[in-house]
Design a protein around this motif. Structure first.
Motif, short mmCIF file in Angstrom:
data_model
loop_
_atom_site.label_atom_id
_atom_site.label_comp_id
_atom_site.label_asym_id
_atom_site.label_seq_id
_atom_site.Cartn_x
_atom_site.Cartn_y
_atom_site.Cartn_z
N GLY A 92 0.72 -1.22 0.13
CA GLY A 92 -0.04 -0.06 -0.08
C GLY A 92 0.92 1.26 0.04
N VAL A 93 2.10 1.13 0.39
CA VAL A 93 3.04 2.24 0.24
C VAL A 93 3.19 2.90 -1.12
N MET A 94 2.77 2.06 -2.12
CA MET A 94 2.96 2.64 -3.61
C MET A 94 1.80 3.64 -3.65
N GLU A 95 0.75 3.83 -3.09
CA GLU A 95 -0.13 4.88 -3.39
C GLU A 95 0.22 6.16 -2.58
N LEU A 96 1.18 6.08 -1.65
CA LEU A 96 1.67 7.20 -0.94
C LEU A 96 2.98 7.81 -1.21
N ALA A 98 3.75 10.32 -3.24
CA ALA A 98 3.51 11.49 -3.44
C ALA A 98 3.90 12.37 -2.15
N GLU A 99 2.78 11.88 -1.19
CA GLU A 99 2.65 12.34 -0.03
C GLU A 99 4.29 12.32 0.90
N MET A 100 4.74 11.00 0.72
CA MET A 100 5.90 10.74 1.33
C MET A 100 7.13 11.47 0.67
N GLY A 101 7.06 11.81 -0.70
CA GLY A 101 8.03 12.64 -1.07
C GLY A 101 8.19 14.16 -0.54
N GLU A 102 6.92 14.52 -0.10
CA GLU A 102 6.87 15.94 0.82
C GLU A 102 7.56 16.06 1.90
N MET A 103 7.81 15.02 2.77
CA MET A 103 8.45 15.22 4.05
C MET A 103 9.55 13.98 4.06
N LEU A 104 10.33 13.75 2.95
CA LEU A 104 11.15 12.42 2.89
C LEU A 104 12.09 12.59 3.99
N LEU A 105 12.94 13.62 4.01
CA LEU A 105 14.16 13.89 5.12
C LEU A 105 13.41 13.21 6.46
N PRO A 106 12.52 13.95 6.92
CA PRO A 106 11.99 13.60 8.32
C PRO A 106 11.51 12.08 8.33
N ILE A 107 10.83 11.61 7.36
CA ILE A 107 10.44 10.25 7.38
C ILE A 107 11.72 9.21 7.22
N VAL A 108 12.63 9.57 6.25
CA VAL A 108 13.90 8.62 6.49
C VAL A 108 14.37 8.61 7.65
N ILE A 109 14.63 9.84 8.34
CA ILE A 109 15.41 9.75 9.90
C ILE A 109 14.56 9.07 10.70
N ALA A 110 13.15 9.02 10.51
CA ALA A 110 12.33 8.55 11.62
C ALA A 110 12.36 6.93 11.59
N ILE A 111 12.65 6.62 10.24
CA ILE A 111 12.39 5.03 9.92
C ILE A 111 13.76 4.59 10.34
N ILE B 58 -2.19 -2.30 -12.77
CA ILE B 58 -3.52 -2.71 -12.03
C ILE B 58 -3.61 -1.95 -10.65
N PRO B 59 -4.91 -1.47 -10.22
CA PRO B 59 -4.91 -0.38 -9.43
C PRO B 59 -4.67 -1.03 -7.93
N TYR B 60 -4.11 -0.43 -6.93
CA TYR B 60 -3.92 -0.97 -5.78
C TYR B 60 -5.25 -1.37 -5.22
N ALA B 152 -3.49 9.91 8.83
CA ALA B 152 -3.46 8.63 9.29
C ALA B 152 -3.00 7.61 8.12
N ALA B 153 -3.32 7.98 7.08
CA ALA B 153 -2.82 6.87 6.00
C ALA B 153 -1.24 6.95 5.91
#
Lengths: 142, 235
Positions: A92-96, A98-111, B58-60, B152-153
């Motif tokens: 499901g990460v594949m759907e997100l 774009a959102e992840m790109g916006e805060m890439l640095l904090p996400i990578v550090i947090a992970i 294929i859509p997720y 949340a997502a």
């Protein structure tokens, strides 16, 4: 009504192979999922159904309401395939992106570094305390 | 051609589970063949699924619907963590103080790091609330993030990635930082990387798995309780 009768049947102490077969083991575990869901719906605490269910099953095992062999094989099978069960959610990460790109640095550090830091701090704290206990115990023995 | 395939797949009940199993099996085979921790079955399996869905367009959502039976087993599997815990009850009772202390310190470090990150990188409150609960199980963290005004997502995705990172790094980190006690390993893994990490802990040993399972529950509840307090630091 059928459900209640079935639950009584599930948790009865009747002897016999059928009560420990895989199907009924699974049914018993599902009954605890259901109980967990009820607790989650009724109680106003921020605790998910899975945690309630885990604690209830642990209590039931401790108090002998459920015997280990009545859930063991299916339960250990389920915990054994745990990593597989996360594949659909992880994909499901594949759907997100774009959102992840916006805060890439904090996400990578947090992970990565933060996860290591948490693992080490929790692990080292426990280790320090358990080894101190062990040392004390040994001293008492001498 | 793709339309035809998509039309067929959206009506097929079996392919999602089959794809999940096949991708995971391929990941396991690669893991066995190379013997390297980085070739992690969960990581590889998820990547294979993503690649296949992207290539075939294929859509997720279609895959998710068809793979729902796999997801369904997550709840009974999490509850079944009570079994290893029950089998190690004596060990748990004997070391209760050390275990609780370890989980509490780990949870505070996790929340404190999110706060430090928010201050250092000047995150918005929404971004901060999204990151704050990331070390605990999705069931808790996504609710907490939504409650506090995060996305949340996105929290869900970060939680899964955190789990995969913990799963991948657990053995190496324990070795480098000399965490040798099985109880301490389990507590560290469960506190930092919830159920995805626990799946690694279960492979490392029975004690590791049981303690990691316990840590999911305790760290999860502690995080849910402490997050509303921590979120107040950023306006």
């Amino acid at each position: 009504m059928t459900c209640i009768l079935f639950c009584i049947f599930l948790f009865s102490r009747a002897k016999g192979g059928i009560l420990t077969n895989y199907l009924f083991q699974f049914a018993r575990i599902l009954a605890f999922c259901f109980l967990g869901e009820i607790c989650h719906a009724v109680l106003p605490l921020p605790i998910p159904a899975s945690i309630y269910g885990l604690l209830l099953l642990l209590a039931a095992l401790r108090f002998g309401i459920v015997k280990l062999e009545q859930v063991k094989e299916v339960g250990l099978f389920l915990t054994g395939i745990f990593p597989l069960l996360f594949v659909p959610a992880a994909a499901g990460v594949m759907e997100l992106w774009a959102e992840m790109g916006e805060m890439l640095l904090p996400i990578v550090i947090a992970i990565i570094p933060v996860t290591v830091l948490v693992l080490v701090s929790a692990g080292r704290t426990t280790q320090a305390l358990t080894s101190r206990r062990a040392a004390k115990k040994e001293a008492e023995h001498d | 051609m793709t339309d035809l395939l998509q039309g067929f797949l959206s009506g097929s009940a079996a392919w999602g589970v089959l794809l999940t199993l096949a991708a995971f099996a391929l990941g396991t085979l690669l893991n066995k063949a190379t013997g390297k921790a980085i070739f992690n079955p969960l990581l590889l399996g998820s990547i294979f699924v993503i690649i296949l869905l992207s290539v075939l367009n294929i859509p997720y959502a279609d895959y998710k619907a068809s793979a729902a039976p796999v997801n369904y087993l997550l709840l009974p599997a999490t509850i079944s963590l009570a079994i290893p815990l029950y089998e190690k009850w004596d060990l748990l009772k004997e070391n209760a103080a050390a275990i609780i202390a370890g989980i509490s310190v780990g949870t505070l470090v996790s929340l404190g790091s999110a706060l430090a990150l928010a201050l250092a990188l000047d995150l918005t409150r929404e971004q901060y609330a999204t990151l704050l609960p990331k070390s605990v199980t999705t069931a808790i963290s996504m609710d907490v993030a939504a409650e506090l005004g995060g996305i949340a997502a996105l929290t869900g995705a970060i939680v899964i990635l955190t789990g995969i990172a913990g799963n991948l790094l657990a053995e190496v980190v324990c070795k480098i930082f000399h965490i040798t006690d099985p109880i301490a390993k389990g507590v560290g893994i469960g506190t930092s990387a919830h159920a995805v990490g626990t799946s690694k802990a279960l492979q490392m040993g029975e004690v590791e798995g049981a303690m990691s399972g316990l840590s999911i529950a305790v760290a999860g509840v502690l995080t849910a309780v402490l997050c509303p307090f921590f979120v107040g630091f950023i306006q």
